[in-house]
Scaffold this motif. Structure first.
Motif, PDB file in Angstrom:
ATOM      1  N   ARG A  11      -0.831  -6.130   7.879  1.00 63.30           N
ATOM      2  CA  ARG A  11      -2.181  -6.005   6.946  1.00 63.30           C
ATOM      3  C   ARG A  11      -2.125  -4.735   6.464  1.00 63.30           C
ATOM      4  O   ARG A  11      -2.611  -4.649   5.243  1.00 63.30           O
ATOM      5  N   ILE A  12      -2.073  -3.720   7.206  1.00 60.21           N
ATOM      6  CA  ILE A  12      -2.053  -2.172   6.629  1.00 60.21           C
ATOM      7  C   ILE A  12      -1.093  -1.945   5.621  1.00 60.21           C
ATOM      8  O   ILE A  12      -1.368  -1.310   4.509  1.00 60.21           O
ATOM      9  N   TYR A  13       0.171  -2.480   5.755  1.00 63.03           N
ATOM     10  CA  TYR A  13       1.059  -2.234   4.718  1.00 63.03           C
ATOM     11  C   TYR A  13       0.567  -2.795   3.430  1.00 63.03           C
ATOM     12  O   TYR A  13       0.782  -2.400   2.549  1.00 63.03           O
ATOM     13  N   ALA A  14       0.130  -4.048   3.622  1.00 70.97           N
ATOM     14  CA  ALA A  14      -0.347  -4.879   2.103  1.00 70.97           C
ATOM     15  C   ALA A  14      -1.267  -4.037   1.577  1.00 70.97           C
ATOM     16  O   ALA A  14      -1.465  -3.981   0.464  1.00 70.97           O
ATOM     17  N   GLU A  15      -2.372  -3.931   2.357  1.00 70.92           N
ATOM     18  CA  GLU A  15      -3.445  -3.283   1.890  1.00 70.92           C
ATOM     19  C   GLU A  15      -3.278  -1.666   1.214  1.00 70.92           C
ATOM     20  O   GLU A  15      -3.920  -1.296   0.276  1.00 70.92           O
TER      21      GLU A  15
END
Length: 339
Positions: free
Chosen positions: A257-261
């Motif tokens: 999630r952090i990578y995508a955001e």
């Protein structure tokens, strides 16, 4: 009402009554091994390879450009530049074949390949390796090289000394295409890996490329605090003699999630008169869509195939989401495979 009806249509359910087996796709998000610390040793990947081998993929894809894309780019230098892909001139001279002819010959050989691995002659593997190298596909050539007995790893059948040296150097590179994908393919008796990367849609055409880069870097710098904390832990795990915990860590849903955001949210919120950050996101999406389509093509004629895609971890959220929407495709939980 027509607009509302379209919005409610769920395309993911169209295969609910399909006949035959469903494809099983496992996306392994990886760190790029070229960034590993000096202490890194390929043996630290053994645990990861053992887990992936139990999945028994029949098709393995990698994050590099295909021969078709490289050949196309070489014919459009004005648009893509002269260094879009590494030169295959040495392999062309060794085989006497340009890339399209080498690709056609490799496909012909593979269609006539013996069913039993023991029946494959070393000369056939050397010949196929040379053809792959002339096709911009050194990773698949390395798959053939690894399956040769040690005594048969020498020049001949289209492989000259220069190409042999390239193969030997490829195996020493800190690169997941060779140390994970090719090694696993050879272990499982597969004949090749499949290149699925694509940069034709993210060669951004803007008036001031330096200003473009500055705007993206500025946007990311303002929104990557969570990613910095994750990165610190990744760097600690990279020092271990067993990298399985690292791969488990980068595959966690929270990390993805952090990578995508981090990639998209700050860029979409950044203000730019030229819209540079938003242009970057468009290119990122095009690249991922074309990569996903290329993966789908590898098992188009093989319903029910078991597919492993080895790709930089920042791509994994897009791969999982878009591949998971395709008909007859199930996404395998990487945590289950690596546990």
């Amino acid at each position: 009402m027509p607009v509302l009806a379209q919005a409610q249509l769920d395309l993911t359910t169209l295969d609910r009554d399909m006949a035959g087996p469903r494809a099983q796709v496992l996306v392994l998000g990886t760190v790029h091994l070229r960034g590993m610390p000096a202490s890194f040793k390929p043996a630290s990947l053994d645990g990861v390879l053992d887990k992936l081998a139990k999945f028994k993929p029949e098709i393995i894809t990698i994050e590099t450009e295909s021969g078709e894309e490289c050949d196309m780019a070489a014919r459009h230098v004005a648009r893509y530049g002269a260094d879009y892909c590494a030169s295959v001139e040495a392999a062309r001279l060794a085989t006497g074949l340009d890339a399209p002819a080498a690709m056609a010959e490799a496909d012909k050989l593979l269609k006539a390949w013996p069913k039993q691995t023991m029946q494959v002659k070393p000369a056939q593997r050397r010949r196929l390796a040379a053809l792959f190298m002339a096709s911009y596909d050194t990773a698949s050539a390395y798959v053939q090289w690894l399956q040769l007995p040690e005594a048969e790893r020498h020049a001949g059948d289209g492989l000259n000394e220069a190409l042999v040296e390239k193969l030997m150097q490829a195996g020493k590179r800190n690169n997941e295409n060779y140390l994970i994908a090719a090694q696993l393919a050879a272990r499982l008796g597969l004949q090749r890996v499949h290149a699925v990367d694509n940069h034709t849609g993210d060669r951004i055409d803007v008036a001031d490329i330096k200003a473009f880069v500055r705007s993206i870097e500025s946007a990311w710098a303002a929104g990557n605090q969570d990613q910095k904390l994750r990165k610190k832990r990744e760097e600690e795990l990279m020092l271990a003699t067993d990298l399985l915990p690292l791969y488990r860590y980068i595959s966690e849903p929270e990390g993805l999630r952090i990578y995508a955001e981090t990639n998209v949210v700050p860029a979409m919120r950044a203000k730019s008169a030229e819209g540079y950050p938003q242009i970057w996101v468009a290119g990122w999406e095009i690249r991922n869509m074309r990569m996903v389509a290329n993966i789908r093509e590898t098992f188009r004629e093989r319903p029910g195939a078991r597919v492993l895609s080895v790709v930089g971890v920042s791509h994994k959220p897009w791969f999982d989401s878009w591949l998971g929407q395709m008909q007859g495709v199930d996404i395998v939980n990487v945590a289950d495979v690596l546990k």
